[in-house]
Design an enzyme around this catalytic site. Structure first.
Site, short mmCIF file in Angstrom:
data_model
loop_
_atom_site.label_atom_id
_atom_site.label_comp_id
_atom_site.label_asym_id
_atom_site.label_seq_id
_atom_site.Cartn_x
_atom_site.Cartn_y
_atom_site.Cartn_z
N LYS A 155 -94.80 62.33 -69.80
CA LYS A 155 -95.66 63.34 -70.43
C LYS A 155 -95.94 64.51 -69.50
CE LYS A 155 -97.83 60.03 -73.56
NZ LYS A 155 -98.26 60.42 -74.91
N CYS A 193 -108.05 63.11 -73.99
CA CYS A 193 -108.74 61.83 -74.10
C CYS A 193 -108.69 61.31 -75.54
CB CYS A 193 -110.18 62.03 -73.63
SG CYS A 193 -111.02 60.50 -73.30
N ASN A 248 -107.85 55.38 -86.20
CA ASN A 248 -107.96 54.29 -85.22
C ASN A 248 -109.41 54.13 -84.79
OD1 ASN A 248 -108.41 56.06 -82.83
ND2 ASN A 248 -106.38 56.78 -83.41
N PHE A 276 -104.76 59.91 -70.89
CA PHE A 276 -105.33 58.56 -70.93
C PHE A 276 -104.33 57.63 -71.59
CE2 PHE A 276 -109.90 58.57 -69.89
CZ PHE A 276 -110.02 59.90 -69.53
O1 C5P Z 1 -98.44 57.51 -75.68
P1 C5P Z 1 -99.91 57.25 -75.70
O2 C5P Z 1 -100.51 57.42 -77.06
O3 C5P Z 1 -100.31 55.99 -75.02
O4 C5P Z 1 -100.50 58.43 -74.77
C1 C5P Z 1 -101.83 58.67 -74.66
C2 C5P Z 1 -102.05 60.04 -74.09
O5 C5P Z 1 -101.27 61.01 -74.76
C3 C5P Z 1 -103.48 60.49 -74.28
O6 C5P Z 1 -103.81 61.38 -73.23
C4 C5P Z 1 -103.43 61.19 -75.63
O7 C5P Z 1 -104.50 62.11 -75.79
C5 C5P Z 1 -102.07 61.87 -75.56
N1 C5P Z 1 -101.39 62.02 -76.85
C6 C5P Z 1 -101.20 63.29 -77.38
N2 C5P Z 1 -100.53 63.44 -78.55
C7 C5P Z 1 -100.05 62.38 -79.23
C8 C5P Z 1 -100.22 61.07 -78.71
C9 C5P Z 1 -100.90 60.93 -77.52
O8 C5P Z 1 -101.65 64.27 -76.77
N3 C5P Z 1 -99.42 62.56 -80.37
#
Ligand code: C5P
Length: 400
Positions: free
Chosen positions: A341, A273, A209, A323
């Protein structure tokens, strides 16, 4: 603007067009109740008058090493001892070079050598001068002597170029210094994930991304300046971080999870982040997939583990800041993620706005907790990072 503990600040101005911003800087320190004295080099006086700086600081400006009257009022050694903080802003390439050699043939050089104060440098110069190996070697040498650099920032320069070399904005410099002076996160261990992850399809193709990692890196620098012991777990990005930060480079979401789990055990705070890929290919082909002229290609994807959600369940005693990037119903979606979360803070940004977010140096964010909502106006990611770390620091009493 918060009223932090006041101190004696010596603001040293050197020859750069950014010198006009030093008036604002002096005003910010004065507003906080700090005692401000000004030192100007001869070239600084070509850009802004000593009279302006005298009027703002309320003290006569220090200019020469061998000035009898000035030395009688406050000698250079006395001035070096008076200062709790020395800020050189703007700091030219020439001054960086002189300080690196330990020169003492002018007032600034002599004071920097004689003082035990914490020294901050806010560089300002053309982008090529900043990236030149000579300047970078001088910067490394000053950093190894404990001098803290704030900036430079990236953007339009007075000479028409665009890149790293602009002096950071006064508010960012001021906030960074106040945060560093207070060292609220002294002794705290922070894990920060940053950047994108890269999920390989075959040896040459991957799913990823647009995350640049800038926000995560800015947070790591701010947390480190606030006294924290920082581990930065980053996906593939083209950024560098200071050597006080333990940097772990990873590629995939699975690797980021393994490293996060390894380092979180003795940490106090986890900041997620990174823009972690939600899915990865079920099969990673060992060889490059051949293009077929007749058929479409399908790639079966499996869901990746949610790193932050999984860790917050496993380590409920730690603080978690996540985030989220949203395009609509920001507050609603952010609050759902906060709960789902298991986070203490969620930082939401509106990625539908073109001038902020992913690859930009700027952002505009809202932070939600279960009880509160704080909005931070559009600002550089560096300033927002300092403001976020300050916010975490204010919760310091509840971080055991
Ligand atoms: O669900 P979303 O992707 O919007 O959530 C973003 C947050 O969750 C961020 O803090 C990101 O670092 C974390 N995240 C994570 N593992 C994932 C997807 C998102 O820790 N597989």
């Amino acid at each position: 603007m918060k009223n932090e503990q006041s101190s004696n600040t010596l603001l040293c101005i050197t020859g750069s067009i950014a010198a006009y911003k030093s008036a604002d800087l002096a005003r910010l320190f004065k507003k906080n109740g700090d005692n401000v004295r000004i030192l100007m080099t001869d070239s600084a006086c070509e850009f802004i008058t000593p009279l302006t700086m005298q009027a703002i600081s309320g003290n006569s400006v220090h200019r020469n090493l061998l000035d009898e009257t000035a030395e009688q009022a406050m000698g250079h050694i006395e001035l070096a001892k008076w200062a709790d903080t020395i800020l050189i802003a703007p700091c030219s390439a020439e001054t960086i070079s002189r300080l690196s050699s330990g020169r003492a043939d002018d007032l600034l050089g002599a004071i920097v050598l004689a003082s035990k104060a914490q020294i901050y440098v806010a560089p300002a110069m053309n982008k090529n001068m900043w990236s030149n190996t000579a300047t970078q070697n001088n910067v490394n040498s000053l950093q190894s002597r404990g001098i803290v650099f704030i900036g430079p920032s990236k953007g339009e320069q007075a000479c028409g170029d665009s890149g790293y070399g602009r002096m950071s904005e006064p508010e960012e410099i001021y906030e960074t210094i106040k945060m560093s002076e207070n060292k609220f996160l002294n002794g705290k261990k922070i894990i920060i994930t940053a950047g994108p992850t890269r999920e390989q399809i075959d040896p040459v193709r991957f799913i990823s991304n647009n995350s640049s990692g800038k926000m995560g890196f800015a947070l790591a620098e701010a947390a480190s300046k606030s006294g924290a012991d920082v581990t930065l777990i980053t996906g593939p990005v083209s950024l560098e971080c200071s050597n006080k930060i333990l940097r772990i480079d990873v590629k995939t979401a699975a690797e980021m999870y393994v490293e996060s789990k390894k380092y979180i055990t003795d940490a106090d705070i986890f900041i997620g982040c990174a823009a972690v890929a939600d899915y990865s290919p079920v099969i990673q082909n060992q060889n490059k997939i051949k293009k077929s002229s007749s058929k479409d290609m399908q790639i079966l994807l499996k869901k990746n583990i949610d790193i932050i959600a999984s860790l917050s369940r496993e380590f409920p005693d730690k603080k978690f800041m996540g985030f989220c990037a949203e395009t609509e119903k920001i507050e609603e979606h952010a609050k759902v993620k906060l709960v789902e979360k298991g986070l203490d803070f969620i930082v939401a940004n509106d990625v539908s706005k073109k001038d902020i977010g992913f690859d930009s140096d700027f952002n505009e964010i809202s932070v939600f907790t279960k009880e509160s909502h704080t909005h931070f106006h559009k600002a550089s990611k560096n300033l927002l990072a300092v403001q976020l770390i300050n916010m975490l620091s204010k919760n310091n009493q509840s971080i055991h």
